[in-house]
Design a protein around this motif. Structure first.
Motif, PDB file in Angstrom:
ATOM      1  N   THR A 190      29.420  42.432  34.786  1.00 50.54           N
ATOM      2  CA  THR A 190      29.981  43.200  35.900  1.00 50.54           C
ATOM      3  C   THR A 190      29.766  42.479  37.217  1.00 50.54           C
ATOM      4  O   THR A 190      30.676  42.400  38.051  1.00 50.54           O
ATOM      5  CB  THR A 190      29.331  44.600  35.946  1.00 50.54           C
ATOM      6  OG1 THR A 190      29.563  45.274  34.712  1.00 50.54           O
ATOM      7  CG2 THR A 190      29.914  45.419  37.086  1.00 50.54           C
ATOM      8  N   HIS A 191      28.568  41.938  37.404  1.00 52.97           N
ATOM      9  CA  HIS A 191      28.291  41.196  38.638  1.00 52.97           C
ATOM     10  C   HIS A 191      29.178  39.961  38.747  1.00 52.97           C
ATOM     11  O   HIS A 191      29.697  39.650  39.827  1.00 52.97           O
ATOM     12  CB  HIS A 191      26.820  40.792  38.679  1.00 52.97           C
ATOM     13  CG  HIS A 191      25.893  41.951  38.870  1.00 52.97           C
ATOM     14  ND1 HIS A 191      24.533  41.880  38.638  1.00 52.97           N
ATOM     15  CD2 HIS A 191      26.138  43.231  39.260  1.00 52.97           C
ATOM     16  CE1 HIS A 191      23.981  43.051  38.886  1.00 52.97           C
ATOM     17  NE2 HIS A 191      24.932  43.882  39.256  1.00 52.97           N
ATOM     18  N   ILE A 192      29.339  39.251  37.613  1.00 53.07           N
ATOM     19  CA  ILE A 192      30.202  38.065  37.633  1.00 53.07           C
ATOM     20  C   ILE A 192      31.645  38.455  37.931  1.00 53.07           C
ATOM     21  O   ILE A 192      32.347  37.796  38.722  1.00 53.07           O
ATOM     22  CB  ILE A 192      30.105  37.314  36.288  1.00 53.07           C
ATOM     23  CG1 ILE A 192      28.696  36.740  36.100  1.00 53.07           C
ATOM     24  CG2 ILE A 192      31.142  36.207  36.205  1.00 53.07           C
ATOM     25  CD1 ILE A 192      28.467  36.116  34.737  1.00 53.07           C
ATOM     26  N   ALA A 193      32.093  39.556  37.294  1.00 51.92           N
ATOM     27  CA  ALA A 193      33.472  40.008  37.538  1.00 51.92           C
ATOM     28  C   ALA A 193      33.657  40.425  38.988  1.00 51.92           C
ATOM     29  O   ALA A 193      34.693  40.105  39.617  1.00 51.92           O
ATOM     30  CB  ALA A 193      33.807  41.165  36.608  1.00 51.92           C
ATOM     31  N   GLU A 194      32.657  41.116  39.553  1.00 50.82           N
ATOM     32  CA  GLU A 194      32.761  41.526  40.948  1.00 50.82           C
ATOM     33  C   GLU A 194      32.749  40.317  41.876  1.00 50.82           C
ATOM     34  O   GLU A 194      33.505  40.276  42.857  1.00 50.82           O
ATOM     35  CB  GLU A 194      31.598  42.463  41.289  1.00 50.82           C
ATOM     36  CG  GLU A 194      31.696  43.824  40.618  1.00 50.82           C
ATOM     37  CD  GLU A 194      30.484  44.695  40.914  1.00 50.82           C
ATOM     38  OE1 GLU A 194      29.522  44.162  41.518  1.00 50.82           O
ATOM     39  OE2 GLU A 194      30.509  45.890  40.560  1.00 50.82           O
ATOM     40  N   ALA A 195      31.888  39.328  41.559  1.00 49.41           N
ATOM     41  CA  ALA A 195      31.854  38.120  42.386  1.00 49.41           C
ATOM     42  C   ALA A 195      33.171  37.361  42.291  1.00 49.41           C
ATOM     43  O   ALA A 195      33.692  36.851  43.304  1.00 49.41           O
ATOM     44  CB  ALA A 195      30.686  37.225  41.961  1.00 49.41           C
ATOM     45  N   THR A 196      33.716  37.271  41.067  1.00 48.62           N
ATOM     46  CA  THR A 196      34.997  36.589  40.895  1.00 48.62           C
ATOM     47  C   THR A 196      36.110  37.315  41.633  1.00 48.62           C
ATOM     48  O   THR A 196      36.951  36.687  42.300  1.00 48.62           O
ATOM     49  CB  THR A 196      35.347  36.486  39.403  1.00 48.62           C
ATOM     50  OG1 THR A 196      34.285  35.809  38.716  1.00 48.62           O
ATOM     51  CG2 THR A 196      36.649  35.725  39.199  1.00 48.62           C
ATOM     52  N   GLN A 197      36.111  38.646  41.511  1.00 46.55           N
ATOM     53  CA  GLN A 197      37.129  39.423  42.201  1.00 46.55           C
ATOM     54  C   GLN A 197      37.003  39.276  43.712  1.00 46.55           C
ATOM     55  O   GLN A 197      38.011  39.160  44.422  1.00 46.55           O
ATOM     56  CB  GLN A 197      37.009  40.899  41.807  1.00 46.55           C
ATOM     57  CG  GLN A 197      38.112  41.791  42.388  1.00 46.55           C
ATOM     58  CD  GLN A 197      37.983  43.212  41.912  1.00 46.55           C
ATOM     59  OE1 GLN A 197      37.027  43.572  41.252  1.00 46.55           O
ATOM     60  NE2 GLN A 197      38.961  44.040  42.257  1.00 46.55           N
ATOM     61  N   ALA A 198      35.770  39.271  44.203  1.00 49.64           N
ATOM     62  CA  ALA A 198      35.567  39.092  45.641  1.00 49.64           C
ATOM     63  C   ALA A 198      36.033  37.710  46.096  1.00 49.64           C
ATOM     64  O   ALA A 198      36.646  37.564  47.164  1.00 49.64           O
ATOM     65  CB  ALA A 198      34.086  39.290  45.993  1.00 49.64           C
ATOM     66  N   ALA A 199      35.744  36.680  45.261  1.00 49.04           N
ATOM     67  CA  ALA A 199      36.180  35.330  45.610  1.00 49.04           C
ATOM     68  C   ALA A 199      37.707  35.230  45.620  1.00 49.04           C
ATOM     69  O   ALA A 199      38.302  34.599  46.512  1.00 49.04           O
ATOM     70  CB  ALA A 199      35.587  34.317  44.633  1.00 49.04           C
ATOM     71  N   LEU A 200      38.346  35.850  44.607  1.00 48.17           N
ATOM     72  CA  LEU A 200      39.812  35.827  44.567  1.00 48.17           C
ATOM     73  C   LEU A 200      40.401  36.581  45.752  1.00 48.17           C
ATOM     74  O   LEU A 200      41.404  36.148  46.340  1.00 48.17           O
ATOM     75  CB  LEU A 200      40.297  36.434  43.248  1.00 48.17           C
ATOM     76  CG  LEU A 200      40.002  35.625  41.982  1.00 48.17           C
ATOM     77  CD1 LEU A 200      40.456  36.392  40.749  1.00 48.17           C
ATOM     78  CD2 LEU A 200      40.688  34.253  42.038  1.00 48.17           C
ATOM     79  N   ALA A 201      39.782  37.717  46.087  1.00 50.25           N
ATOM     80  CA  ALA A 201      40.273  38.475  47.234  1.00 50.25           C
ATOM     81  C   ALA A 201      40.103  37.683  48.523  1.00 50.25           C
ATOM     82  O   ALA A 201      41.003  37.652  49.380  1.00 50.25           O
ATOM     83  CB  ALA A 201      39.525  39.812  47.332  1.00 50.25           C
ATOM     84  N   GLU A 202      38.955  37.005  48.648  1.00 51.26           N
ATOM     85  CA  GLU A 202      38.728  36.181  49.836  1.00 51.26           C
ATOM     86  C   GLU A 202      39.718  35.028  49.902  1.00 51.26           C
ATOM     87  O   GLU A 202      40.235  34.687  50.973  1.00 51.26           O
ATOM     88  CB  GLU A 202      37.297  35.662  49.827  1.00 51.26           C
ATOM     89  CG  GLU A 202      36.919  34.875  51.060  1.00 51.26           C
ATOM     90  CD  GLU A 202      35.467  34.433  51.044  1.00 51.26           C
ATOM     91  OE1 GLU A 202      35.066  33.693  51.951  1.00 51.26           O
ATOM     92  OE2 GLU A 202      34.746  34.842  50.105  1.00 51.26           O
ATOM     93  N   GLN A 203      39.996  34.425  48.739  1.00 55.52           N
ATOM     94  CA  GLN A 203      40.981  33.346  48.708  1.00 55.52           C
ATOM     95  C   GLN A 203      42.368  33.859  49.075  1.00 55.52           C
ATOM     96  O   GLN A 203      43.106  33.201  49.809  1.00 55.52           O
ATOM     97  CB  GLN A 203      41.009  32.721  47.315  1.00 55.52           C
ATOM     98  CG  GLN A 203      41.998  31.563  47.191  1.00 55.52           C
ATOM     99  CD  GLN A 203      42.009  30.966  45.803  1.00 55.52           C
ATOM    100  OE1 GLN A 203      41.259  31.395  44.929  1.00 55.52           O
ATOM    101  NE2 GLN A 203      42.860  29.996  45.573  1.00 55.52           N
ATOM    102  N   ALA A 204      42.716  35.054  48.558  1.00 58.06           N
ATOM    103  CA  ALA A 204      44.021  35.624  48.889  1.00 58.06           C
ATOM    104  C   ALA A 204      44.134  35.909  50.384  1.00 58.06           C
ATOM    105  O   ALA A 204      45.180  35.660  51.002  1.00 58.06           O
ATOM    106  CB  ALA A 204      44.251  36.902  48.093  1.00 58.06           C
ATOM    107  N   VAL A 205      43.034  36.421  50.964  1.00 59.96           N
ATOM    108  CA  VAL A 205      43.040  36.675  52.405  1.00 59.96           C
ATOM    109  C   VAL A 205      43.196  35.371  53.175  1.00 59.96           C
ATOM    110  O   VAL A 205      43.942  35.288  54.151  1.00 59.96           O
ATOM    111  CB  VAL A 205      41.748  37.408  52.815  1.00 59.96           C
ATOM    112  CG1 VAL A 205      41.632  37.479  54.330  1.00 59.96           C
ATOM    113  CG2 VAL A 205      41.727  38.806  52.228  1.00 59.96           C
ATOM    114  N   GLY A 206      42.463  34.334  52.721  1.00 59.34           N
ATOM    115  CA  GLY A 206      42.593  33.034  53.381  1.00 59.34           C
ATOM    116  C   GLY A 206      43.991  32.468  53.283  1.00 59.34           C
ATOM    117  O   GLY A 206      44.536  31.934  54.265  1.00 59.34           O
ATOM    118  N   ASP A 207      44.598  32.579  52.082  1.00 53.07           N
ATOM    119  CA  ASP A 207      45.971  32.088  51.917  1.00 53.07           C
ATOM    120  C   ASP A 207      46.944  32.852  52.809  1.00 53.07           C
ATOM    121  O   ASP A 207      47.855  32.268  53.412  1.00 53.07           O
ATOM    122  CB  ASP A 207      46.404  32.224  50.456  1.00 53.07           C
ATOM    123  CG  ASP A 207      45.630  31.306  49.542  1.00 53.07           C
ATOM    124  OD1 ASP A 207      45.041  30.329  50.063  1.00 53.07           O
ATOM    125  OD2 ASP A 207      45.595  31.556  48.322  1.00 53.07           O
TER     126      ASP A 207
END
Length: 413
Positions: free
Chosen positions: A181-198
């Motif tokens: 769950t922690h890994i999934a949340e971290a991955t989701q947060a990273a993807l969301a941050e990348q999407a925001v950056g893009d």
């Protein structure tokens, strides 16, 4: 403090204070067992033991290993063996009479130790209990109940170990699920941050295209109005009208673009530019004094909205570079070609007096145009001819750039 928070605080205290919590646990067991034995001894004359006040420290000594079970299992087992041996060869029968410590140590070993060491610990504990039973009840006496007691004790020990193993397995599974769950949340947060950056980079690119082009036009028209203010007031007024109109258009496009930062329920003030907007863009640059020709070739077909915007922005950026870096006497042309397999757009110009090539000017304009083309599977080239002229050519494969709905209809025909 809320009542719902009490269990969580209690569990936290048990986990973080193993020695203190196990001392309390052993004390509760001691009080409970002492009460039962005292009641049984006082109400039943045929009881096999006589429970007195001197029996209380004996019972407590047999429960001390419970207090050490999580801080030092080796010490707990060693103390249990010593207490059992002392009970077997003295009159202190109550040290090992209840057998609670054997069950709890077996359970604890199954939960906290590795499978190998938990089995070894369990065998040591119950071999010790078996030895105590045979010493106290007699090994060679056929009428003794020692064998039945041994069988019952081993059955209880195996059950205790099995329960501990189930708890250990559930804890491991819970830990694995928590980690996932922690890994999934971290991955989701990273993807969301990348999407925001893009998205931020896309917005920055759009703002650059809108602001740079319109400010370039405003600058040219304002300079022309200043020069002709005294000699040709009418032309100065027309130039200032163009400046005003260009500023309003830039503001409207910026508002439309920035709506992506607002709530999705707010309506857009103006749609984003498309291929049809190139004609008005050319007219605007003509009003700015740029000799510009616009040519459309081939049979028109629909494009995906993103691809259509990319073509418009490439034309806009190229014309902005022409206005900033090329003389106003230079002839420029925008050629939009609808070809069978691709759409191509070409912006060319001849360098005028005192001008220099946009390519020599540097900057991120050409890089941004090339990124837009690559986004839809296209290519972009920027070249300087032998006469100093500059040409930007972008191609978009039809399979990537065309509207998916239009492609589906075309395949059905």
């Amino acid at each position: 403090m809320r009542i719902s928070a009490v269990p969580s605080r209690f569990n936290h205290w048990i986990r973080t204070r193993p020695l203190q919590s196990d001392i309390v646990f052993a004390t509760v067991i001691w009080a409970f067992m002492a009460s039962l034995m005292f009641i049984a001894s006082s109400t039943n004359d045929t009881a096999p033991y006589d429970f007195t006040w001197w029996s209380l420290p004996q019972l407590a000594l047999g429960l001390v290993p419970i207090a050490l079970r999580r801080v030092n299992m080796l010490a707990a087992v060693s103390l249990l063996i010593v207490a059992t041996a002392f009970s077997a060869f003295t009159s202190w029968d109550f040290i090992a009479a209840d057998g609670t410590a054997y069950l709890i140590l077996t359970y604890t070993a199954a939960v906290h130790l590795t499978p190998r060491w938990s089995i070894v610990t369990g065998l040591i504990v119950w071999i010790t209990a078996t030895a105590w039973i045979f010493v106290v009840n007699g090994f060679w006496d056929p009428t003794s109940s020692a064998y039945a007691m041994v069988a019952v004790n081993w059955a209880m020990g195996i059950t205790s170990y099995f329960i501990g193993w189930i708890v250990r397995y559930r804890k491991q599974r819970l830990h694995e699920l928590t980690e996932r769950t922690h890994i999934a949340e971290a991955t989701q947060a990273a993807l969301a941050e990348q999407a925001v950056g893009d998205e931020r980079r896309r917005i920055a690119r759009e703002l650059h295209d809108v602001v740079a082009h319109h400010l370039a036009v405003i600058g040219v028209m304002a300079e022309g109005a200043r020069r002709s203010f005294d000699s040709q007031p009418d032309k100065s007024k027309e130039a200032l009208d163009t400046v005003s109109e260009t500023a309003r258009e830039a503001l409207n496009q910026m508002r439309s673009l920035l709506t992506v930062l607002r709530s999705s329920e707010e309506p857009e003030t103006q749609p984003l530019p498309t291929l049809d907007s190139i004609r008005s863009l050319v007219a605007q640059n003509r009003e700015a004094g740029l000799p510009l020709k616009y040519t459309v070739k081939g049979d028109y077909f629909d494009l995906h909205q993103g691809a259509s915007l990319a073509v418009y922005r490439i034309v806009q950026e190229a014309l902005t570079n022409i206005i900033k870096h090329v003389g106003h006497n230079a002839q420029s042309e925008v050629i939009l070609s609808y070809e069978p397999q691709q759409l191509s757009v070409r912006i060319i110009n001849d360098v005028g007096d005192g001008a220099h090539s946009p390519q020599r000017a540097g900057g991120h304009g050409i890089i941004g145009m090339r990124e837009r083309a690559h986004l839809y599977g296209g290519t972009l080239s920027a070249e300087v001819d032998d006469h100093g002229g500059f040409a930007v050519t972008a191609t978009f494969p039809r399979a990537h750039a065309q509207d998916p709905a239009t492609l589906a209809k075309a395949e059905q025909l």
